[in-house]
Design a protein around this motif. Structure first.
Motif, short mmCIF file in Angstrom:
data_model
loop_
_atom_site.label_atom_id
_atom_site.label_comp_id
_atom_site.label_asym_id
_atom_site.label_seq_id
_atom_site.Cartn_x
_atom_site.Cartn_y
_atom_site.Cartn_z
N UNK A 238 -14.08 -20.17 -33.26
CA UNK A 238 -13.44 -21.25 -34.02
C UNK A 238 -12.35 -20.68 -34.93
N UNK A 239 -12.64 -19.55 -35.57
CA UNK A 239 -11.64 -18.91 -36.43
C UNK A 239 -10.43 -18.44 -35.62
N UNK A 240 -10.68 -17.89 -34.43
CA UNK A 240 -9.57 -17.46 -33.57
C UNK A 240 -8.75 -18.66 -33.10
N UNK A 241 -9.43 -19.75 -32.82
CA UNK A 241 -8.73 -20.98 -32.44
C UNK A 241 -7.74 -21.39 -33.54
N UNK A 242 -8.17 -21.31 -34.78
CA UNK A 242 -7.28 -21.64 -35.89
C UNK A 242 -6.13 -20.64 -36.00
N UNK A 243 -6.42 -19.34 -35.81
CA UNK A 243 -5.37 -18.33 -35.85
C UNK A 243 -4.37 -18.55 -34.71
N UNK A 244 -4.89 -18.90 -33.54
CA UNK A 244 -4.01 -19.17 -32.40
C UNK A 244 -3.06 -20.33 -32.69
N UNK A 245 -3.60 -21.38 -33.25
CA UNK A 245 -2.75 -22.53 -33.56
C UNK A 245 -1.68 -22.16 -34.59
N UNK A 246 -2.03 -21.29 -35.54
CA UNK A 246 -1.04 -20.83 -36.51
C UNK A 246 0.08 -20.05 -35.82
N UNK A 247 -0.27 -19.38 -34.71
CA UNK A 247 0.73 -18.62 -33.96
C UNK A 247 1.48 -19.48 -32.95
N UNK A 248 1.15 -20.77 -32.90
CA UNK A 248 1.87 -21.67 -32.00
C UNK A 248 1.21 -21.89 -30.66
N UNK A 249 0.00 -21.38 -30.46
CA UNK A 249 -0.69 -21.58 -29.18
C UNK A 249 -1.05 -23.06 -29.03
N UNK A 250 -0.81 -23.62 -27.85
CA UNK A 250 -1.16 -24.99 -27.54
C UNK A 250 -2.51 -25.00 -26.82
N UNK A 251 -3.27 -26.07 -27.00
CA UNK A 251 -4.60 -26.17 -26.39
C UNK A 251 -4.73 -27.48 -25.64
N UNK A 252 -5.44 -27.40 -24.54
CA UNK A 252 -5.79 -28.60 -23.80
C UNK A 252 -7.26 -28.49 -23.41
N UNK A 253 -8.09 -29.41 -23.93
CA UNK A 253 -9.52 -29.40 -23.70
C UNK A 253 -9.91 -30.41 -22.62
N UNK A 254 -11.18 -30.38 -22.24
CA UNK A 254 -11.71 -31.29 -21.22
C UNK A 254 -10.86 -31.27 -19.95
N UNK A 255 -10.43 -30.08 -19.57
CA UNK A 255 -9.54 -29.94 -18.43
C UNK A 255 -10.09 -28.87 -17.49
N UNK A 256 -10.51 -29.30 -16.31
CA UNK A 256 -11.03 -28.36 -15.31
C UNK A 256 -9.97 -28.14 -14.24
N UNK A 257 -9.77 -26.88 -13.89
CA UNK A 257 -8.76 -26.53 -12.88
C UNK A 257 -9.38 -26.62 -11.50
N UNK A 258 -8.72 -27.36 -10.61
CA UNK A 258 -9.25 -27.57 -9.26
C UNK A 258 -8.40 -26.93 -8.18
N UNK A 259 -7.20 -26.49 -8.52
CA UNK A 259 -6.36 -25.86 -7.50
C UNK A 259 -5.29 -24.99 -8.17
N UNK A 260 -4.79 -24.03 -7.40
CA UNK A 260 -3.69 -23.16 -7.83
C UNK A 260 -2.62 -23.23 -6.75
N UNK A 261 -1.41 -23.55 -7.16
CA UNK A 261 -0.30 -23.66 -6.22
C UNK A 261 0.45 -22.34 -6.17
N UNK A 262 0.37 -21.65 -5.01
CA UNK A 262 1.02 -20.36 -4.82
C UNK A 262 2.13 -20.51 -3.79
N UNK A 263 3.34 -20.09 -4.16
CA UNK A 263 4.49 -20.13 -3.25
C UNK A 263 5.11 -18.74 -3.25
N UNK A 264 5.21 -18.14 -2.04
CA UNK A 264 5.80 -16.80 -1.90
C UNK A 264 5.15 -15.80 -2.85
N UNK A 265 3.81 -15.80 -2.85
CA UNK A 265 3.02 -14.87 -3.66
C UNK A 265 3.29 -15.02 -5.16
N UNK A 266 3.59 -16.23 -5.57
CA UNK A 266 3.91 -16.50 -6.97
C UNK A 266 3.25 -17.83 -7.35
#
Length: 457
Positions: A238-266
């Motif tokens: 929780x403390x790191x979360x606050x430090x991250x936000x102070x550094x400008x880190x954005x957060x998105x919760x309740x989000x599960x990743x279901x796929x990764x789009x790879x094009x030309x090994x990128x």
């Protein structure tokens, strides 16, 4: 991409918590995972000037493996789990019969993933490889401890949030044979090479340092490490979360990743469960036990397996005349007892191979509690208030974490730390942030490469 994943929504990402930024960042880095590893990675990336988005499938940070752990922070104790010779020596020096800290359940025996992981694990279980891997783990641990100290100097509020209580670690031995074996082990030599203070203690000296312990368990002597400490990993998240936000880190919760789009090994984007595409320049997988599953979406194979561990919380009996613990107590690999600020003791131990099984086994809880009770006088704990917690630890096939770039050019991994995630988190994150930023890391990151097992594509 499958046909049912062709519908794309805005990459602006709904529900994003976006604090104001003061500087333009050279890269947009998407960190998947909001545990202690993901948060520390996001923090160091932001400190390097990147625009960082951290994605977490739970409703808040630190809710899975980072929710509750053994609480201790000490690199001097770590050897590689993958060392069959150490297990044999442990049984040789054992003075009493007891159930093993390791257990393989039927579910694991029937699991092809366990066999694939286990074969690689066995190949790394020779004495020579275990020694090399143990040194890799400790080198990262020593570095991580330095990074944590730097972080606390910059952000004193983090130290308060951690709730550090222990003033060192006292390592106990089951016999004089085990003590002599440890004293002459490469682990001890490695610590001394790095000027880590270790102090051998006779029984009387150990009793003066920690009078709460049962004198019988101190008879073979002990080893004291003054650098060991502890804390509450969830509150640190929780403390790191606050430090991250102070550094400008954005957060998105309740989000599960279901796929990764790879094009030309990128990797060009990851897809959320609701269909949103989340774009970035680089992507970091710091998802703990879920890292291999998500990595496979990009064709990357990571030999990791979840290992079930138990964490018990129990208050000290107020009627006990013995003083509370002042340091962590490590009992021969079977249990570690750590004092918390609220007068409870946190007991951690056990390593059960059971797949993704979070079900608590009362027999294992009783076994672990018995290991801790043997260290103290009768009625030291208030057993009526015992609480247990099950956690799954992501263990790589050589017990060394995966840190670095995969065969997909902008896809990185920071995972596989096993039970050592709390201790290794800050060093792992700083290494990876330097690597992504084109800086030379302070220690050799190639030792932790996700490519070291080969055939990742």
């Amino acid at each position: 991409m499958s046909a049912n994943k062709t519908h794309r929504k805005s990459a602006a990402m709904r529900g994003l918590e976006t604090p104001p930024r003061s500087a333009q960042c050279p890269q947009r880095v998407v960190v998947l995972g909001g545990g202690i590893i993901g948060l520390s990675t996001a923090y160091y990336l932001a400190k390097r000037g990147h625009e960082v988005l951290c994605i977490e499938k739970e409703s808040q940070v630190g809710m899975l493996a980072s929710f509750k752990n053994g609480s201790f922070f000490d690199s001097t104790l770590y050897s590689s789990w993958a060392d069959f010779s150490a297990v044999y020596r442990k049984q040789t020096h054992s003075t009493k019969s007891k159930k093993s800290a390791f257990r393989i359940e039927a579910a694991a025996w029937m699991d092809p993933a366990f066999w694939a992981w286990g074969l690689k694990f066995m190949k790394n279980s020779t004495s020579r490889r275990a020694k090399e891997n143990g040194r890799k783990i400790r080198d990262l641990g020593f570095y991580s401890q330095r990074k944590l100290q730097e972080l606390i100097r910059m952000h004193p509020e983090l130290e308060e949030a951690m709730e550090q209580t222990a003033q060192g670690t006292l390592e106990l031995f089951e016999s004089t044979g085990e003590r002599d074996e440890v004293m002459h082990s490469d682990r001890i030599f490695h610590c001394l090479e790095n000027r880590i203070p270790l102090q051998p203690l006779e029984a009387g000296e150990a009793a003066c340092l920690e009078p709460a312990l049962n004198p019988k368990v101190l008879s073979p002597g002990a080893m004291y490490s003054s650098t060991g400490t502890n804390g509450d990993v969830h509150k640190t998240c929780v403390a790191l979360w606050n430090l991250c936000r102070q550094q400008g880190v954005m957060f998105r919760f309740d989000t599960e990743i279901t796929d990764i789009l790879v094009v030309d090994n990128h990797v060009v984007a990851v897809q959320a469960q609701n269909g949103d595409l989340i774009e970035g320049d680089s992507f970091v997988l710091a998802l703990g036990n879920n890292t291999p599953r998500v990595a496979r979406l990009a064709g990357v194979k990571l030999p990791m397996y979840p290992v079930k561990g138990y964490v018990l919380s129990v208050p000290r009996n107020t009627e006990s005349s013995a003083p509370p613990l002042q340091c962590n107590v490590y009992a021969g690999g079977n249990a570690l007892v750590s004092p918390m600020r609220d007068n409870t003791m946190r007991i951690s131990g056990g390593a059960d191979f059971a797949g993704f099984n979070y079900k608590s086994d009362p027999k294992r809880v009783a076994w672990l509690f018995q290991q801790a009770k043997a260290l103290f006088p009768d009625n030291y704990f208030d057993e009526s208030k015992l609480e247990s917690h099950v956690c799954l630890r992501p263990v790589s096939a050589d017990d060394v974490p995966f840190i670095g770039q995969t065969m997909v050019e902008n896809l990185y991994v920071n995972s596989g730390h096993g039970s050592k995630g709390w201790t290794l988190s800050f060093g792992s994150a700083a290494l990876l942030a330097d690597h992504i930023s084109g800086r030379t890391p302070e220690i050799n990151i190639e030792k932790f490469s996700p490519l070291r097992f080969g055939l990742f594509r």
